[in-house]
Design a protein around this motif. Sequence first.
Motif, mmCIF file in Angstrom:
data_model
loop_
_atom_site.group_PDB
_atom_site.id
_atom_site.type_symbol
_atom_site.label_atom_id
_atom_site.label_comp_id
_atom_site.label_asym_id
_atom_site.label_seq_id
_atom_site.Cartn_x
_atom_site.Cartn_y
_atom_site.Cartn_z
ATOM 1 N N PRO A 98 155.183 154.639 56.443
ATOM 2 C CA PRO A 98 155.249 153.899 55.176
ATOM 3 C C PRO A 98 155.296 152.388 55.339
ATOM 4 O O PRO A 98 154.895 151.659 54.434
ATOM 5 C CB PRO A 98 156.554 154.418 54.540
ATOM 6 N N PHE A 99 155.759 151.905 56.482
ATOM 7 C CA PHE A 99 155.986 150.474 56.645
ATOM 8 C C PHE A 99 154.942 149.796 57.527
ATOM 9 O O PHE A 99 154.998 148.584 57.736
ATOM 10 C CB PHE A 99 157.390 150.243 57.228
ATOM 11 N N MET A 100 153.983 150.550 58.032
ATOM 12 C CA MET A 100 152.988 149.971 58.928
ATOM 13 C C MET A 100 152.058 149.026 58.180
ATOM 14 O O MET A 100 151.680 149.262 57.030
ATOM 15 C CB MET A 100 152.192 151.081 59.614
ATOM 16 N N ALA A 101 151.691 147.946 58.845
ATOM 17 C CA ALA A 101 150.782 146.953 58.265
ATOM 18 C C ALA A 101 149.410 147.575 58.005
ATOM 19 O O ALA A 101 148.979 148.495 58.703
ATOM 20 C CB ALA A 101 150.654 145.757 59.195
ATOM 21 N N ILE A 102 148.728 147.042 56.999
ATOM 22 C CA ILE A 102 147.428 147.584 56.599
ATOM 23 C C ILE A 102 146.432 147.547 57.758
ATOM 24 O O ILE A 102 145.707 148.517 58.004
ATOM 25 C CB ILE A 102 146.890 146.800 55.384
ATOM 26 N N GLN A 103 146.366 146.449 58.494
ATOM 27 C CA GLN A 103 145.411 146.350 59.601
ATOM 28 C C GLN A 103 145.706 147.373 60.696
ATOM 29 O O GLN A 103 144.789 147.892 61.323
ATOM 30 C CB GLN A 103 145.444 144.933 60.176
ATOM 31 N N GLN A 131 150.408 142.374 66.498
ATOM 32 C CA GLN A 131 150.913 141.010 66.599
ATOM 33 C C GLN A 131 152.177 140.864 65.745
ATOM 34 O O GLN A 131 152.474 141.719 64.898
ATOM 35 C CB GLN A 131 149.849 140.011 66.125
ATOM 36 N N PRO A 132 152.935 139.779 65.925
ATOM 37 C CA PRO A 132 154.126 139.566 65.097
ATOM 38 C C PRO A 132 153.829 139.617 63.596
ATOM 39 O O PRO A 132 154.662 140.080 62.811
ATOM 40 C CB PRO A 132 154.610 138.177 65.519
ATOM 41 N N CYS A 133 152.625 139.149 63.189
ATOM 42 C CA CYS A 133 152.300 139.153 61.761
ATOM 43 C C CYS A 133 152.326 140.554 61.169
ATOM 44 O O CYS A 133 152.627 140.718 59.975
ATOM 45 C CB CYS A 133 150.940 138.497 61.529
ATOM 46 N N HIS A 134 152.044 141.551 61.981
ATOM 47 C CA HIS A 134 152.050 142.921 61.467
ATOM 48 C C HIS A 134 153.478 143.420 61.260
ATOM 49 O O HIS A 134 153.758 144.146 60.290
ATOM 50 C CB HIS A 134 151.285 143.838 62.420
ATOM 51 N N ASP A 135 154.386 143.039 62.139
ATOM 52 C CA ASP A 135 155.783 143.413 61.927
ATOM 53 C C ASP A 135 156.382 142.652 60.752
ATOM 54 O O ASP A 135 157.233 143.184 60.026
ATOM 55 C CB ASP A 135 156.603 143.139 63.196
ATOM 56 N N LEU A 136 155.958 141.420 60.542
ATOM 57 C CA LEU A 136 156.428 140.666 59.372
ATOM 58 C C LEU A 136 155.931 141.324 58.088
ATOM 59 O O LEU A 136 156.663 141.405 57.096
ATOM 60 C CB LEU A 136 155.959 139.217 59.457
ATOM 61 N N GLU A 137 154.706 141.821 58.092
ATOM 62 C CA GLU A 137 154.223 142.566 56.925
ATOM 63 C C GLU A 137 155.063 143.815 56.702
ATOM 64 O O GLU A 137 155.348 144.192 55.557
ATOM 65 C CB GLU A 137 152.750 142.944 57.103
ATOM 66 N N SER A 138 155.491 144.464 57.788
ATOM 67 C CA SER A 138 156.353 145.635 57.662
ATOM 68 C C SER A 138 157.676 145.290 56.987
ATOM 69 O O SER A 138 158.242 146.101 56.247
ATOM 70 C CB SER A 138 156.616 146.253 59.039
ATOM 71 N N TRP A 193 156.941 145.465 53.311
ATOM 72 C CA TRP A 193 156.854 146.831 52.792
ATOM 73 C C TRP A 193 158.221 147.513 52.764
ATOM 74 O O TRP A 193 158.504 148.309 51.869
ATOM 75 C CB TRP A 193 155.869 147.648 53.623
ATOM 76 N N LEU A 194 159.066 147.178 53.714
ATOM 77 C CA LEU A 194 160.420 147.728 53.716
ATOM 78 C C LEU A 194 161.207 147.235 52.502
ATOM 79 O O LEU A 194 161.931 148.008 51.860
ATOM 80 C CB LEU A 194 161.133 147.338 55.016
ATOM 81 N N LEU A 195 161.059 145.966 52.178
ATOM 82 C CA LEU A 195 161.734 145.428 50.991
ATOM 83 C C LEU A 195 161.225 146.106 49.726
ATOM 84 O O LEU A 195 162.015 146.481 48.840
ATOM 85 C CB LEU A 195 161.525 143.914 50.919
ATOM 86 N N VAL A 196 159.911 146.283 49.621
ATOM 87 C CA VAL A 196 159.340 146.951 48.447
ATOM 88 C C VAL A 196 159.850 148.395 48.364
ATOM 89 O O VAL A 196 160.195 148.889 47.280
ATOM 90 C CB VAL A 196 157.795 146.911 48.504
ATOM 91 N N TRP A 197 159.906 149.085 49.491
ATOM 92 C CA TRP A 197 160.420 150.459 49.532
ATOM 93 C C TRP A 197 161.835 150.515 48.949
ATOM 94 O O TRP A 197 162.155 151.385 48.128
ATOM 95 C CB TRP A 197 160.407 150.945 50.983
#
Length: 734
Positions: free
Chosen positions: A511-516, A532-539, A542-546
Amino acid sequence: MALANFAGIVPVQEFMTKYMPPPTSEGSTIADIVKHPNVVAALNEFKEAAMKAKDENGDAKQFIAYLEKIVFGFPPERKPFIGDTRKTEFKSLNEGHYKMPDITASRPGLKTLPKAWHDAGTVVELKHTLDIFDDEEQIIDSESDQAIKALIQLAKSARSLLMASNACYVYVVSAFRHGMARIFRFDHSGFRATSAFNWTTEPTILPTFFFRLYNPDGDGGRMYGDDDTISIPTTKEKVQMYDALCTHSFYNRMYESQEEATKNSLWIKAVRFDDVNGERVPKIVRAFTIGSILSYSDGLFSRATHVYRVILEDDVEQKVEQPPIYALKDVWRQACRRPEIDFYDTIAKHCSANNVQMDGMVRCHGSIDLSVSNRPPAPTWDWTRHRTCSATKGPSFDRCHTRALFTPVGKPLKFFPSTKALVQALHHAILHHEIAFQAGVLQRDVSDGNVLFEEASAEADPKGFLVDWDYAEFTPEGLRNFESWFPGRKDEQDQYKNIDKSLKDITGTLPFMAIQILDNENMAESDRVSHQPCHDLESIYWLLVWMILRHTKHTHPAGALACSQLFDPTGTLSKRGWSTWRTPVNPQLPLFELVEGLREQVSAQNRIPNTGKYQMGPEPLPITYEAFRRIFDAELAAPGWPTNDAMIPFRIPSLKTANNQSEARSLIVETLQRATRGSAQGSGSLPSAQGSGSLKRSRDGDIDNDPFTAAPASGSKDAPDVRKAKKQKGKLQS
C-alpha cells in the motif's frame, strides 16, 4: 505458495534417519513398543475395522486407540494425550482463525484433549482414499482437486503449530486408504514429505515417529523441533522479574498486576554487546518477555518476525537502577539477505565519525545468528536446528534464525493522540531516513509497521522513529564505508554485493510503495528505475494518507471505503488519480496545507516522462529531503492544530452494505488487505499483538503474510468474511 515451497519426497527410512535422527535414549525401545501385546492387539483391531470402513470416520476410533497404545509407556512428562478433535473448534490464534483437526496429539505431559493450538503437538488428517501425491510422487496440482485442499489443510495446521509453539520446525501426518500414511516436515522455507508407507504392514514407522517426536534429547516437556533457546519461567522467576519492572519509572505504571505483566512470559536467549577495553564483545543473555507480544507475522514460509518487550536477567541480578527495557526481534532471515546488524552498525559508525546526533533513532544493542557455530559467542544450543533445510531455490535461500535487541520500544503509529503527533512522528522518520542515507543506507520499506512512537515517551507528545532495516540496501558509497569500517566482515559479505541489481528490485509494503516502484513490476530489469530516497519519501506521503482515511474524520465521499479504493493492490491508476485530488480534510487546518503540499510533490515526481516527438509538459521532479522538510517544518509551526483529534478505530463495513459493484469491490479489497496484512490480534499462547504485519514484496519472494498462509485465512477453510470476499472478487473479475 505451498506448491512453490515443496522440497520433494523422501523415502521414509531416509527421512527418519536424516530429518528425525534417533535420540540417545531410543535403544531397543521401538522394538519393545511394536512387540507389546496391547500394541499388537490395537493394530489387529484397526485392520479388522478398516476392512469394514466406508469412510475415514470408520478409521478414527481404532487409529486413536492404536496411537494411545504406542505412547502409553512414555514418561509422564513426555507423554501426549491423543484424541478425536473433528468436532473441537480450536481457539483462534488470530482474528478469523478456526480449525478442527481430525486427530490431535497434545504437547508433552498434558492429560486432557487439546482445545487450542498452544496445547497441540502434532495432528493427523484422515482421508478415505485421497493421497496428495500421484503415482509419480508429484503433487496433484489441479485447482479443483481435493488434493490441493488437503495440502492447504496440512500447511495451515503446520503454520498454527509453528506459530503457537515457537518451534523451529514441526511435523504433521496424512493418513489415507485405511492404513497408508505420509509424514510431513514443515519449516519456514518449505516442506518435505515421506514416501507413502503402510503402517499396518510396516509397524515400526509410526512408533519410531512418535517416540522421536516426544523423546528428544534434553529435558522432558520438549518436542523434536522445538526451539531450545526458549523456556518457560517459574513462578518465582516471574515474581523476581516483575519486582524489577516495578522499579522502572514508566513501566511500573503499565500493568495493574503481576498476572497481566507475566502471564505469557518466556525466557529467550539473545546476545547483548558488552564494551571490554574498547572492544565490542557479544555476551549471551536471557531475556524475559513482558506483557503481550508487540507484533508478529504468521506467514508459514516467511521471516515469521516476532517482536517482544523484554528485560534482561543480567540487569535484574546486578540490581541495575531502572533496568533498560528492550525490543527483542526474532526473525528467520534468508541466508542470501544481508544481516540487519550491518546497517545499524554502519549508521552508528557514520554518526560517531561525523558527530551526528542519533537522538530518537533506533539503536541495536546486540545481534546473533543462532544457526552459526564458528563465531563468538559459542552456542549453548543445537545450532543446526536454527537453519531451515527446505528452500527449493537452494541453500542460499534457506533461513537463518536471528535475534537482535533494540531501543527504544515502539508502539503502532495508528495510536496517535493527535494528528499533530502523527505528523511529528513522520517528520522524525524523515530526519532518521536522511541520516541513514547520508551513511549510505537506504531503508526501502516505509510502512505503518516501520514508523513507530516511542512507547515510553510522553503520551500527549510522543516521539516517532523509523525502524526495521530488513529490506534495506547499501548505496555504493555505503558499501565502501561498511567495508572500510568493518574489514573483519569482508569474507562473509561477498554474496551480498550486487548493489545495482538489488536497488532495482521491487521491495516494500504494497500500500505504501511509490508509484514508480510499483510500475517496475511490468518492466524488464534493465528498464527499471533504481530505488532512491525520493521513493521512500513518497511512501511517507502514502502512509499519512492511509492514516487519515482510516483513523480520522475525513470528507472523502467513499467514507470507510476510501482507503481500499485508493490502495487497491491491482495497479497504480488509483494512486495516480489521487495525486490530482484535493485532500479530503478540513481546509481550515494545518493538516490540509501539509498534505496538499506533499501531494503536489508526489504529483510532480510522477509526471509521465516525455518520450515522444512532442514535449507535452514538464519532466518528473524527484522529491528531495529539503522539500519535504520545508513543508513539515512550516505546517508544524503553524497555529490551529486541534488537540482533541486522537485516532479513531477503523472498522470494515459489512459486504451487505454495498450499494453497487464499485462499493462491493472496495469492500472485497479491504477484506483481502486485512487478510494479507494480518494485524495480528493473537490469543492462545500468543497474547494480543498491537503491531501490524504486512504484505511484503522483495527480490526473493520473501512474503511475510501471503493470502494462502497468513492470518485470518486459517484452518481447513478461510474465515467467513475472507471466503466470501474471494468468491465475490471472482464474480467481479469475470
